[in-house]
Design a protein around this motif. Structure first.
Motif, PDB file in Angstrom:
ATOM      1  N   GLU A  84      96.775  35.415 -23.477  1.00 19.17           N
ATOM      2  CA  GLU A  84      95.502  35.783 -22.858  1.00 19.17           C
ATOM      3  C   GLU A  84      94.415  34.781 -23.228  1.00 19.17           C
ATOM      4  O   GLU A  84      93.608  34.376 -22.375  1.00 19.17           O
ATOM      5  CB  GLU A  84      95.073  37.182 -23.290  1.00 19.17           C
ATOM      6  N   LEU A  85      94.389  34.344 -24.478  1.00 15.90           N
ATOM      7  CA  LEU A  85      93.404  33.347 -24.905  1.00 15.90           C
ATOM      8  C   LEU A  85      93.563  32.054 -24.111  1.00 15.90           C
ATOM      9  O   LEU A  85      92.579  31.482 -23.624  1.00 15.90           O
ATOM     10  CB  LEU A  85      93.551  33.069 -26.400  1.00 15.90           C
ATOM     11  N   ILE A  86      94.809  31.597 -23.965  1.00 17.34           N
ATOM     12  CA  ILE A  86      95.060  30.355 -23.224  1.00 17.34           C
ATOM     13  C   ILE A  86      94.632  30.510 -21.764  1.00 17.34           C
ATOM     14  O   ILE A  86      94.045  29.605 -21.162  1.00 17.34           O
ATOM     15  CB  ILE A  86      96.550  29.970 -23.326  1.00 17.34           C
ATOM     16  N   ALA A  87      94.904  31.675 -21.178  1.00 18.87           N
ATOM     17  CA  ALA A  87      94.513  31.910 -19.786  1.00 18.87           C
ATOM     18  C   ALA A  87      92.993  31.883 -19.637  1.00 18.87           C
ATOM     19  O   ALA A  87      92.452  31.311 -18.675  1.00 18.87           O
ATOM     20  CB  ALA A  87      95.070  33.256 -19.313  1.00 18.87           C
ATOM     21  N   ARG A  88      92.293  32.490 -20.594  1.00 17.37           N
ATOM     22  CA  ARG A  88      90.827  32.499 -20.521  1.00 17.37           C
ATOM     23  C   ARG A  88      90.262  31.096 -20.732  1.00 17.37           C
ATOM     24  O   ARG A  88      89.272  30.719 -20.090  1.00 17.37           O
ATOM     25  CB  ARG A  88      90.259  33.471 -21.548  1.00 17.37           C
ATOM     26  N   ILE A  89      90.860  30.342 -21.624  1.00 17.97           N
ATOM     27  CA  ILE A  89      90.436  28.953 -21.817  1.00 17.97           C
ATOM     28  C   ILE A  89      90.602  28.171 -20.521  1.00 17.97           C
ATOM     29  O   ILE A  89      89.702  27.427 -20.101  1.00 17.97           O
ATOM     30  CB  ILE A  89      91.244  28.294 -22.961  1.00 17.97           C
ATOM     31  N   GLY A  90      91.761  28.336 -19.868  1.00 18.21           N
ATOM     32  CA  GLY A  90      92.000  27.624 -18.608  1.00 18.21           C
ATOM     33  C   GLY A  90      90.981  27.987 -17.548  1.00 18.21           C
ATOM     34  O   GLY A  90      90.482  27.122 -16.810  1.00 18.21           O
ATOM     35  N   THR A  91      90.647  29.280 -17.474  1.00 18.45           N
ATOM     36  CA  THR A  91      89.652  29.730 -16.488  1.00 18.45           C
ATOM     37  C   THR A  91      88.297  29.095 -16.752  1.00 18.45           C
ATOM     38  O   THR A  91      87.624  28.617 -15.832  1.00 18.45           O
ATOM     39  CB  THR A  91      89.536  31.257 -16.523  1.00 18.45           C
ATOM     40  N   ARG A  92      87.871  29.085 -18.015  1.00 17.92           N
ATOM     41  CA  ARG A  92      86.564  28.518 -18.354  1.00 17.92           C
ATOM     42  C   ARG A  92      86.522  27.010 -18.133  1.00 17.92           C
ATOM     43  O   ARG A  92      85.495  26.458 -17.697  1.00 17.92           O
ATOM     44  CB  ARG A  92      86.211  28.857 -19.807  1.00 17.92           C
ATOM     45  N   LEU A  93      87.608  26.321 -18.407  1.00 13.87           N
ATOM     46  CA  LEU A  93      87.635  24.867 -18.198  1.00 13.87           C
ATOM     47  C   LEU A  93      87.588  24.527 -16.712  1.00 13.87           C
ATOM     48  O   LEU A  93      86.942  23.569 -16.304  1.00 13.87           O
ATOM     49  CB  LEU A  93      88.863  24.254 -18.855  1.00 13.87           C
ATOM     50  N   ARG A  94      88.290  25.336 -15.898  1.00 15.02           N
ATOM     51  CA  ARG A  94      88.231  25.099 -14.443  1.00 15.02           C
ATOM     52  C   ARG A  94      86.811  25.319 -13.927  1.00 15.02           C
ATOM     53  O   ARG A  94      86.298  24.541 -13.119  1.00 15.02           O
ATOM     54  CB  ARG A  94      89.207  26.024 -13.711  1.00 15.02           C
ATOM     55  N   ALA A  95      86.179  26.375 -14.415  1.00 16.36           N
ATOM     56  CA  ALA A  95      84.801  26.647 -13.991  1.00 16.36           C
ATOM     57  C   ALA A  95      83.870  25.529 -14.433  1.00 16.36           C
ATOM     58  O   ALA A  95      82.957  25.133 -13.699  1.00 16.36           O
ATOM     59  CB  ALA A  95      84.338  27.985 -14.564  1.00 16.36           C
TER      60      ALA A  95
END
Length: 321
Positions: A84-95
């Motif tokens: 979940e942490l990795i997924a949230r990191i990916g979302t924030r980096l894309r944004a």
């Protein structure tokens, strides 16, 4: 690449020196809490755009509200699932990539246009950057050339500093009128100005805007001449042509200019050279679009440099409200 900081103070120092793409921030830290670090980050214009993901054992609603209220972009409670942490990191980096791209586009628009068009045009472009294509495209525009008649003679008899002062006052007058009517200042050419209409924003009445800008400049010229010395009172001749041109950024990665290229530009320049005594010389193409709004005298065909066939020119005598 992951960098670690042992406490909040060091985290702020590293944020300023390293400018990370994302910060994962605990709350209970020595020296400075994560809430304080987040507040400092978001209060600094240079750091405020860095996404902050708070990762903490504080799970209460008030803690979440406080963290998000201070500007944190996400809030994850321990114990956490690494996936979940990795997924949230990916979302924030894309944004962040999308935000950085938008910010870069807006800065390019501001740098390109803020000195050459009215402020409200820049704001429209910043609100919707898709309205301008900076890569170059073929489109119909109206090109205006304005030139001071007799400026060379004036330069020969006045001191350089006086000449520059007079020139800048004339240019202020012309540029202000062009911007008032929605034109874009393309470049300064010694004692002249090149301007574009129908770019970067679409203007269905671009030909009329261009002719009105020239006519209103002439209307303001009488009052303007009362403010300067008699021997500095010069005529302003305009050449205006409507047609297709390639419009976009031209130059190198280090230095670019938003401009138009093509025969449309060349013809407008040639028409300006025909003018004498503050005339507005327009082409047949421009006349066809504004004929219901002007009183113009047909000057007949003119042989101009770069064209085998003569071009028909008109002298605008009057423009109707």
């Amino acid at each position: 690449a992951v960098l670690t900081a042992p406490d909040g103070v060091r985290a702020l120092e590293m944020a300023r020196s390293e400018r990370p793409d994302l910060i994962i921030l605990d709350v209970n830290m020595p020296g400075m809490t994560g809430f304080d670090v987040c507040a400092h980050l978001k209060a600094d214009p240079d750091l405020a755009t860095i996404p902050v993901l708070m990762l903490t054992a504080l799970s209460g609603v008030e803690d979440r509200v406080k963290g998000l209220g201070l500007g944190a972009d996400d809030y994850l409670v321990k114990p956490f699932n690494p996936r979940e942490l990795i997924a949230r990191i990916g979302t924030r980096l894309r944004a962040k990539r999308e935000t950085d791209h938008l910010r870069a586009t807006q800065q390019q628009i501001r740098t390109t246009f803020e000195h050459f068009v009215a402020a409200e045009v820049v704001e429209q472009l910043l609100a919707d950057p898709s309205q301008v294509a900076l890569g170059g495209q073929l489109q119909e525009i109206t090109v205006v050339f304005a030139d001071l008649q007799g400026f060379t003679t004036l330069s020969e008899r006045k001191a350089p500093e006086a000449v520059i002062g007079v020139l800048n006052r004339y240019l202020d007058l012309v540029v202000e009128m062009i911007k008032q009517h929605g034109g874009t200042i393309d470049k300064y050419l010694g004692d002249g100005v090149m301007a574009l209409f129908n770019t970067p924003l679409s203007q269905p009445d671009h030909a009329l805007r261009a002719v009105r800008a020239a006519a209103h400049t002439h209307q303001a010229l009488a009052g303007f001449h009362q403010e300067i010395e008699p021997d500095s009172r010069l005529c302003i001749n305009f050449g205006i042509h409507t047609g297709k041109a390639v419009v976009g950024n031209v130059g190198t990665a280090e230095l670019m200019n938003f401009t138009a290229i093509g025969d449309t530009v060349n013809l407008a320049h040639r028409l300006q050279s025909i003018g004498e005594g503050s005339q507005i010389i327009i082409s047949q193409a421009t006349y066809d679009q504004v004929k219901d709004y002007v009183n113009a005298r047909n000057l007949g065909p003119h042989k101009v440099k770069g064209r085998e066939e003569p071009v028909v020119a008109y002298d605008v005598l009057e423009i109707f409200p």
